[in-house]
Design a protein around this motif. Structure first.
Motif, mmCIF file in Angstrom:
data_model
loop_
_atom_site.group_PDB
_atom_site.id
_atom_site.type_symbol
_atom_site.label_atom_id
_atom_site.label_comp_id
_atom_site.label_asym_id
_atom_site.label_seq_id
_atom_site.Cartn_x
_atom_site.Cartn_y
_atom_site.Cartn_z
ATOM 1 N N ASP A 90 -8.760 5.518 -10.587
ATOM 2 C CA ASP A 90 -8.578 5.163 -9.181
ATOM 3 C C ASP A 90 -8.596 3.647 -9.002
ATOM 4 O OD1 ASP A 90 -8.444 7.813 -8.476
ATOM 5 O OD2 ASP A 90 -10.548 7.963 -7.878
ATOM 6 N N PHE A 137 -6.961 5.563 -0.138
ATOM 7 C CA PHE A 137 -6.876 4.245 -0.764
ATOM 8 C C PHE A 137 -5.895 3.353 -0.009
ATOM 9 C CE2 PHE A 137 -7.866 6.381 -5.102
ATOM 10 C CZ PHE A 137 -9.185 6.551 -4.709
ATOM 11 N N ARG A 138 -4.807 3.973 0.424
ATOM 12 C CA ARG A 138 -3.789 3.218 1.165
ATOM 13 C C ARG A 138 -4.388 2.628 2.444
ATOM 14 N NH1 ARG A 138 -0.219 7.183 1.644
ATOM 15 N NH2 ARG A 138 -0.865 7.746 3.753
ATOM 16 N N ALA A 168 0.832 -1.209 0.000
ATOM 17 C CA ALA A 168 0.000 0.000 0.000
ATOM 18 C C ALA A 168 0.866 1.258 0.000
ATOM 19 C CB ALA A 168 -0.932 -0.012 1.211
ATOM 20 N N ALA A 223 -11.578 1.349 -1.941
ATOM 21 C CA ALA A 223 -10.497 0.353 -1.941
ATOM 22 C C ALA A 223 -11.023 -1.010 -1.513
ATOM 23 C CB ALA A 223 -9.368 0.798 -1.011
ATOM 24 N N ARG A 252 -5.266 2.246 -10.024
ATOM 25 C CA ARG A 252 -4.213 2.468 -9.018
ATOM 26 C C ARG A 252 -4.350 1.491 -7.862
ATOM 27 N NH1 ARG A 252 -1.616 7.469 -8.384
ATOM 28 N NH2 ARG A 252 -0.497 6.340 -6.727
ATOM 29 N N ILE A 253 -5.589 1.253 -7.421
ATOM 30 C CA ILE A 253 -5.820 0.331 -6.307
ATOM 31 C C ILE A 253 -5.551 -1.109 -6.725
ATOM 32 C CG2 ILE A 253 -7.582 -0.554 -4.720
ATOM 33 C CD1 ILE A 253 -8.984 2.193 -5.018
ATOM 34 N N ASP A 271 0.926 8.593 -2.283
ATOM 35 C CA ASP A 271 0.278 9.906 -2.404
ATOM 36 C C ASP A 271 -1.237 9.835 -2.259
ATOM 37 O OD1 ASP A 271 0.239 8.381 -4.742
ATOM 38 O OD2 ASP A 271 -0.136 10.136 -6.006
ATOM 39 N N LEU A 272 -1.767 8.650 -1.958
ATOM 40 C CA LEU A 272 -3.223 8.483 -1.869
ATOM 41 C C LEU A 272 -3.578 7.844 -0.524
ATOM 42 C CD1 LEU A 272 -3.841 7.167 -5.495
ATOM 43 C CD2 LEU A 272 -4.382 9.447 -4.622
ATOM 44 N N LEU A 283 0.888 3.408 -3.328
ATOM 45 C CA LEU A 283 -0.036 4.523 -3.105
ATOM 46 C C LEU A 283 0.495 5.513 -2.063
ATOM 47 C CD1 LEU A 283 -3.295 2.341 -2.891
ATOM 48 C CD2 LEU A 283 -2.480 3.611 -4.887
#
Length: 361
Positions: A258, A116-117, A106, A323, A261-262, A112-113, A110
């Motif tokens: 998104d 979601f992390r 994570a 997420a 990215r997840i 910068d997120l 991620l």
């Protein structure tokens, strides 16, 4: 010779099982499109909930788990609990390595997120107690071992989930100089989740076998009764997938970047956990059925719990909840693919071992 064995394994699978990726793909697409295009469908499906989970999903999970747990030979569970290698390996993989790996992935993917992390870390803490029974059964794993390891995960989930959430979201980031997050959940909420989604089908499966064998005998129960209820598990799985993605269809299809990215850390997580657990089980001398059971129980996650906790703590429209929703979107097709990988490895395992370990009957 190995190639022949691989085809033989696939050929022995019922048509429903053999074409499972097709059915699951169709179920996912159907759910996503229905949730996106039918106004008010998600609200209607989510109107009634069981412990924070939509009632249709709860029913689908119970129907999915019952036939597999009815197949377990409960008089053989002592052969599993006496296998210390399996028990210790499962605890270490599920409650030490699994959460640590998801935490690392994570932060790597991620950084910068943060929403979601955090959602992914919650997914990593929720160890599987439901769909793993399907993957394990399809891959010819040890049903008795699966029942014991799922029960073990359930106990530790009640005890450790909130503690590990506090550690991975607040304590460890603080030690590493990283941003910290809180997690508001209680052992009782998690215990209710376990009692509903594991307790009900487990008791039903146990009573069905006990009463069925007492009335008609084991031969009738396993040769006549179980084949009739067996397909119900996959029907329940497909129903659950349709409803799950219908509920979350708009969230998934409206934020494709998104989701992508997840998806990356999730792909890495499921692959690494399964492959590492399989290699570890083989290295410590477990049989194929117990090795594959160890792998799927370590790689799978309890997305129902993860989504419920994320929504309760951060809100239904939060990045953390998204997420959690993407979790099964990636987990389901990946673990289905790993079922087929397992069957190929089983064929090779058998080819190199003239007296293979017993498999499911």
């Amino acid at each position: 010779m190995t190639q022949v064995n691989e085809h033989a394994v696939a050929a022995r699978m019922p048509t429903l099982d053999r074409l499972l990726p097709v059915w699951i793909g169709a179920a996912m697409v159907t759910g996503l499109l229905a949730g996106r295009w039918i106004p008010g469908l998600g609200t209607a499906l989510d109107a009634v909930q069981v412990d924070g989970v939509s009632l249709p999903i709860a029913l689908g999970l119970l129907v999915m788990m019952y036939p597999v747990l009815a197949k377990v030979r409960y008089d053989r569970l002592d052969t599993v609990t006496g296998d210390r290698r399996l028990m210790v390996a499962s605890l270490v993989l599920n409650w030490v390595l699994g959460p640590a790996l998801m935490f690392a992935l994570a932060w790597i993917f991620l950084p910068d997120l943060p929403e979601f992390r955090t959602g992914l870390i919650i997914v990593g803490l929720a160890r599987c107690i439901a769909m793993v029974v399907i993957w394990n059964d399809l891959a010819c794993g040890d049903r008795e071992a699966a029942a014991v390891l799922i029960a073990l995960n359930s106990i530790f989930q009640v005890i450790a989930f909130a503690v590990l959430g506090w550690f991975y979201l607040s304590v460890l980031p603080g030690w590493l100089g990283l941003p910290q997050t809180g997690l508001d959940t209680s052992a009782w909420e998690i215990a209710k989740n376990v009692l509903i989604f594991l307790g009900i089908p487990l008791v039903a499966g146990y009573l069905t076998r006990k009463l069925g064998e007492r009335a008609k005998g084991r031969d009738w129960y396993e040769s006549r009764f179980l084949p009739k209820i067996g397909p119900v598990a996959l029907y329940g799985l497909l129903f659950t997938i349709v409803i799950l993605f219908a509920l979350q269809g708009e969230a998934i299809t409206s934020r494709p970047l998104d989701v992508a990215r997840i998806a990356l850390p999730l792909l890495a997580y499921f692959t690494v956990m399964w492959a590492g657990s399989f290699a570890f089980g083989k290295a410590i001398g477990l049989s194929y059925p117990r090795t594959v059971t160890l792998s799927f129980t370590a790689a799978g996650n309890n997305f129902e719990l993860a989504i419920a906790v994320a929504i309760a703590t951060f809100g239904v429209t939060s990045g953390q909840a998204l997420a959690g929703v993407v979790g099964p979107l990636i987990e389901v097709p990946i673990l289905v693919a790993l079922v087929y990988v397992s069957l190929r490895l089983r064929a090779r395992w058998t080819a190199h071992n003239p007296s293979p370990s017993p498999t499911k009957e």
